[in-house]
Motif scaffolding. Structure first.
Motif, PDB file in Angstrom:
ATOM      1  N   LEU A   1      -1.072  77.419  -2.233  1.00 27.10           N
ATOM      2  CA  LEU A   1      -1.596  76.121  -2.651  1.00 27.10           C
ATOM      3  C   LEU A   1      -3.061  76.163  -3.087  1.00 27.10           C
ATOM      4  O   LEU A   1      -3.625  75.137  -3.461  1.00 27.10           O
ATOM      5  CB  LEU A   1      -1.439  75.113  -1.501  1.00 27.10           C
ATOM      6  CG  LEU A   1      -0.020  74.739  -1.112  1.00 27.10           C
ATOM      7  CD1 LEU A   1      -0.009  73.983   0.216  1.00 27.10           C
ATOM      8  CD2 LEU A   1       0.650  73.931  -2.201  1.00 27.10           C
ATOM      9  N   THR A   2      -3.680  77.339  -3.058  1.00 28.27           N
ATOM     10  CA  THR A   2      -5.121  77.471  -3.289  1.00 28.27           C
ATOM     11  C   THR A   2      -5.600  76.757  -4.552  1.00 28.27           C
ATOM     12  O   THR A   2      -6.601  76.040  -4.529  1.00 28.27           O
ATOM     13  CB  THR A   2      -5.526  78.956  -3.346  1.00 28.27           C
ATOM     14  OG1 THR A   2      -5.192  79.544  -2.094  1.00 28.27           O
ATOM     15  CG2 THR A   2      -7.003  79.125  -3.618  1.00 28.27           C
ATOM     16  N   GLU A   3      -4.896  76.922  -5.651  1.00 23.21           N
ATOM     17  CA  GLU A   3      -5.371  76.330  -6.914  1.00 23.21           C
ATOM     18  C   GLU A   3      -5.291  74.800  -6.930  1.00 23.21           C
ATOM     19  O   GLU A   3      -5.866  74.161  -7.804  1.00 23.21           O
ATOM     20  CB  GLU A   3      -4.613  76.909  -8.101  1.00 23.21           C
ATOM     21  CG  GLU A   3      -3.159  76.493  -8.181  1.00 23.21           C
ATOM     22  CD  GLU A   3      -2.436  77.145  -9.352  1.00 23.21           C
ATOM     23  OE1 GLU A   3      -2.549  76.627 -10.487  1.00 23.21           O
ATOM     24  OE2 GLU A   3      -1.772  78.167  -9.115  1.00 23.21           O
ATOM     25  N   PHE A   4      -4.615  74.219  -5.937  1.00 22.67           N
ATOM     26  CA  PHE A   4      -4.454  72.765  -5.884  1.00 22.67           C
ATOM     27  C   PHE A   4      -5.330  72.108  -4.812  1.00 22.67           C
ATOM     28  O   PHE A   4      -5.232  70.911  -4.577  1.00 22.67           O
ATOM     29  CB  PHE A   4      -2.982  72.410  -5.640  1.00 22.67           C
ATOM     30  CG  PHE A   4      -2.063  73.048  -6.646  1.00 22.67           C
ATOM     31  CD1 PHE A   4      -1.976  72.544  -7.933  1.00 22.67           C
ATOM     32  CD2 PHE A   4      -1.309  74.156  -6.314  1.00 22.67           C
ATOM     33  CE1 PHE A   4      -1.145  73.130  -8.874  1.00 22.67           C
ATOM     34  CE2 PHE A   4      -0.468  74.753  -7.238  1.00 22.67           C
ATOM     35  CZ  PHE A   4      -0.392  74.247  -8.530  1.00 22.67           C
ATOM     36  N   LEU A   5      -6.184  72.913  -4.172  1.00 22.98           N
ATOM     37  CA  LEU A   5      -7.043  72.410  -3.098  1.00 22.98           C
ATOM     38  C   LEU A   5      -8.036  71.392  -3.643  1.00 22.98           C
ATOM     39  O   LEU A   5      -8.733  71.645  -4.624  1.00 22.98           O
ATOM     40  CB  LEU A   5      -7.787  73.574  -2.440  1.00 22.98           C
ATOM     41  CG  LEU A   5      -8.632  73.237  -1.218  1.00 22.98           C
ATOM     42  CD1 LEU A   5      -7.750  72.792  -0.054  1.00 22.98           C
ATOM     43  CD2 LEU A   5      -9.467  74.445  -0.810  1.00 22.98           C
ATOM     44  N   VAL A   6      -8.091  70.221  -2.993  1.00 25.17           N
ATOM     45  CA  VAL A   6      -9.004  69.148  -3.378  1.00 25.17           C
ATOM     46  C   VAL A   6     -10.215  69.121  -2.450  1.00 25.17           C
ATOM     47  O   VAL A   6     -11.347  68.944  -2.887  1.00 25.17           O
ATOM     48  CB  VAL A   6      -8.283  67.774  -3.347  1.00 25.17           C
ATOM     49  CG1 VAL A   6      -9.238  66.641  -3.613  1.00 25.17           C
ATOM     50  CG2 VAL A   6      -7.115  67.761  -4.304  1.00 25.17           C
ATOM     51  N   ASP A   7      -9.974  69.329  -1.155  1.00 27.19           N
ATOM     52  CA  ASP A   7     -11.039  69.296  -0.157  1.00 27.19           C
ATOM     53  C   ASP A   7     -10.545  69.994   1.099  1.00 27.19           C
ATOM     54  O   ASP A   7      -9.328  70.090   1.334  1.00 27.19           O
ATOM     55  CB  ASP A   7     -11.427  67.840   0.155  1.00 27.19           C
ATOM     56  CG  ASP A   7     -12.775  67.719   0.844  1.00 27.19           C
ATOM     57  OD1 ASP A   7     -13.498  68.726   0.970  1.00 27.19           O
ATOM     58  OD2 ASP A   7     -13.119  66.594   1.265  1.00 27.19           O
ATOM     59  N   SER A   8     -11.488  70.424   1.913  1.00 26.45           N
ATOM     60  CA  SER A   8     -11.151  71.121   3.143  1.00 26.45           C
ATOM     61  C   SER A   8     -12.390  71.125   4.036  1.00 26.45           C
ATOM     62  O   SER A   8     -13.493  71.373   3.548  1.00 26.45           O
ATOM     63  CB  SER A   8     -10.743  72.559   2.794  1.00 26.45           C
ATOM     64  OG  SER A   8     -10.655  73.354   3.923  1.00 26.45           O
ATOM     65  N   TYR A   9     -12.205  70.829   5.325  1.00 31.16           N
ATOM     66  CA  TYR A   9     -13.351  70.843   6.236  1.00 31.16           C
ATOM     67  C   TYR A   9     -12.886  70.921   7.692  1.00 31.16           C
ATOM     68  O   TYR A   9     -11.773  70.529   8.019  1.00 31.16           O
ATOM     69  CB  TYR A   9     -14.238  69.614   6.024  1.00 31.16           C
ATOM     70  CG  TYR A   9     -13.517  68.284   6.104  1.00 31.16           C
ATOM     71  CD1 TYR A   9     -13.316  67.646   7.327  1.00 31.16           C
ATOM     72  CD2 TYR A   9     -13.055  67.668   4.957  1.00 31.16           C
ATOM     73  CE1 TYR A   9     -12.651  66.424   7.386  1.00 31.16           C
ATOM     74  CE2 TYR A   9     -12.393  66.454   5.006  1.00 31.16           C
ATOM     75  CZ  TYR A   9     -12.205  65.834   6.237  1.00 31.16           C
ATOM     76  OH  TYR A   9     -11.544  64.631   6.291  1.00 31.16           O
TER      77      TYR A   9
END
Length: 147
Positions: A49-57
């Motif tokens: 899913l890496t190319e679809f990542l919007v945000d992460s924290y």
């Protein structure tokens, strides 16, 4: 309107639910936790899913859970929901409560879906065996008779 789901939805009903949710959602999320570890399957999912990542924290709080009196042990990932990511989700799971089952190590925890205004459409607490589905109208609610 809110529909509480306390019974695990599996198989074709699960697939129909994800398809229905994807019609009104633009983003989905899930959580990993340091205290329970992360499985190879979860790592592969995150990589796919890496190319679809919007945000992460890092966090200790998300829609369906809060971990109190603890250092930050969770990490939430937000992804674009599109045809490709929907199909990935349909491939990796066959059950609503697979997302954080009692083992907590196979798939990430607590998948959630959000509409274009970032309002929750569906959020799951898999290890507690419940989910909440938000619907905008009685008409939409009645479409869920397959549940």
């Amino acid at each position: 309107m809110e529909k509480n789901i306390k019974k695990n939805i599996k198989g074709n009903k699960y697939k129909r639910l994800l398809i229905w949710v994807s019609e009104s959602s633009t983003v989905f999320s899930f959580v990993t936790r340091k205290d329970v570890g992360i499985s190879e399957r979860s790592i592969r999912l995150i990589e796919s899913l890496t190319e679809f990542l919007v945000d992460s924290y890092p966090t200790n709080e998300w829609l369906s859970n809060e971990i109190v009196d603890s250092p930050i042990i969770g990490h939430i990932y937000f992804y674009e929901l599109n045809k490709t990511t929907k199909n990935i989700l349909l491939e990796v799971s066959n059950s609503l409560f697979d997302w954080g089952d009692d083992a907590l190590t196979d798939l990430p925890e607590d998948v959630a879906f959000y509409d274009g205004k970032k309002r929750p459409v569906l959020h799951v607490n898999g290890h507690e065996n419940y989910a909440i589905l938000e619907v905008s109208s009685l008409k939409e609610y009645l479409k869920l008779t397959f549940l």
